[in-house]
Scaffold this motif. Structure first.
Motif, PDB file in Angstrom:
ATOM      1  N   UNK A 281     -41.374  11.547  63.995  1.00 50.86           N
ATOM      2  CA  UNK A 281     -42.697  10.548  64.002  1.00 50.86           C
ATOM      3  C   UNK A 281     -43.477  10.886  62.759  1.00 50.86           C
ATOM      4  N   UNK A 282     -43.781   9.878  62.008  1.00 55.13           N
ATOM      5  CA  UNK A 282     -44.890  10.053  60.959  1.00 55.13           C
ATOM      6  C   UNK A 282     -46.057   9.449  61.229  1.00 55.13           C
ATOM      7  N   UNK A 283     -47.209  10.023  60.873  1.00 54.54           N
ATOM      8  CA  UNK A 283     -48.422   9.486  61.178  1.00 54.54           C
ATOM      9  C   UNK A 283     -49.271   9.261  59.785  1.00 54.54           C
ATOM     10  N   UNK A 284     -49.688   8.057  59.844  1.00 55.14           N
ATOM     11  CA  UNK A 284     -50.751   7.507  58.585  1.00 55.14           C
ATOM     12  C   UNK A 284     -50.007   6.885  57.605  1.00 55.14           C
ATOM     13  N   UNK A 285     -50.557   6.168  56.952  1.00 50.81           N
ATOM     14  CA  UNK A 285     -50.188   5.285  55.923  1.00 50.81           C
ATOM     15  C   UNK A 285     -49.347   6.102  54.723  1.00 50.81           C
ATOM     16  N   UNK A 286     -50.047   6.992  54.257  1.00 50.57           N
ATOM     17  CA  UNK A 286     -49.594   7.968  53.146  1.00 50.57           C
ATOM     18  C   UNK A 286     -48.126   8.229  53.320  1.00 50.57           C
ATOM     19  N   UNK A 287     -47.863   8.849  54.611  1.00 50.64           N
ATOM     20  CA  UNK A 287     -46.290   9.316  55.071  1.00 50.64           C
ATOM     21  C   UNK A 287     -45.500   7.882  55.105  1.00 50.64           C
ATOM     22  N   UNK A 288     -46.069   6.634  55.745  1.00 59.72           N
ATOM     23  CA  UNK A 288     -45.254   5.557  55.623  1.00 59.72           C
ATOM     24  C   UNK A 288     -45.013   4.915  54.414  1.00 59.72           C
ATOM     25  N   UNK A 289     -46.012   5.266  53.496  1.00 59.68           N
ATOM     26  CA  UNK A 289     -45.630   4.774  52.014  1.00 59.68           C
ATOM     27  C   UNK A 289     -44.537   5.757  51.404  1.00 59.68           C
ATOM     28  N   UNK A 290     -44.616   6.955  51.599  1.00 59.92           N
ATOM     29  CA  UNK A 290     -43.531   8.118  51.157  1.00 59.92           C
ATOM     30  C   UNK A 290     -42.104   7.562  51.632  1.00 59.92           C
ATOM     31  N   UNK A 291     -42.162   7.288  53.090  1.00 57.98           N
ATOM     32  CA  UNK A 291     -40.959   6.923  53.755  1.00 57.98           C
ATOM     33  C   UNK A 291     -40.314   5.613  52.915  1.00 57.98           C
ATOM     34  N   UNK A 292     -41.213   4.744  52.620  1.00 53.67           N
ATOM     35  CA  UNK A 292     -40.870   3.404  51.994  1.00 53.67           C
ATOM     36  C   UNK A 292     -40.169   3.696  50.480  1.00 53.67           C
ATOM     37  N   UNK A 293     -41.086   4.469  49.962  1.00 54.43           N
ATOM     38  CA  UNK A 293     -40.630   4.940  48.555  1.00 54.43           C
ATOM     39  C   UNK A 293     -39.262   5.702  48.558  1.00 54.43           C
TER      40      UNK A 293
END
Length: 131
Positions: free
Chosen positions: A38-50
């Motif tokens: 589980x990734x928490x927060x928009x920063x980790x979501x963006x890194x996943x998308x990248x």
């Protein structure tokens, strides 16, 4: 309306618009990755998308979104049409293989934003298709 949030999220995904996806998420988003942590927060979501955009090119079709009457939960079923661009650690070598997978996402919504997204697909099926 929760279906509108989900629809905008997937439209941004298909457009390759990470900022558009992030606009639909709460700051404290909990992103439950298929076969991952589980990734928490928009920063980790963006890194996943990248990372995903570097390794995969995907387009979602046949999207059908659902929502509870109170607008706090939603889901979507769709088909992932993809190309494996760059080898991802622990997975088969990427050679531009294409794949088609049924998948689904589940959402928790609060104050008009997605605060949890969980996506599922059959990893063994994906591995078979790209091997």
């Amino acid at each position: 309306m929760s279906i509108d949030v989900i629809t905008r999220y997937f439209a941004a995904f298909n457009a390759g618009d990470v900022d558009g996806m992030l606009a639909e998420l709460s700051d404290d988003i909990a992103h439950h990755v298929n076969e991952g942590n589980v990734r928490h927060g928009k920063e980790l979501f963006r890194a996943f998308c990248d990372h995903m955009n570097e390794s995969y090119r995907e387009n979602l079709t046949d999207i059908v979104a659902f929502a509870t009457p109170d607008g706090t939960r939603g889901a979507a079923e769709f088909t992932v049409n993809g190309t494996y661009l760059k080898t991802d650690e622990g997975l088969p070598e990427a050679k531009g293989q294409t794949y088609v997978l049924p998948a689904g996402s589940f959402f928790t919504l609060k104050d008009g934003k997605i605060c949890r997204v969980t996506t599922y697909y059959n990893l063994a099926d994906w591995v078979r298709q790209v091997s």
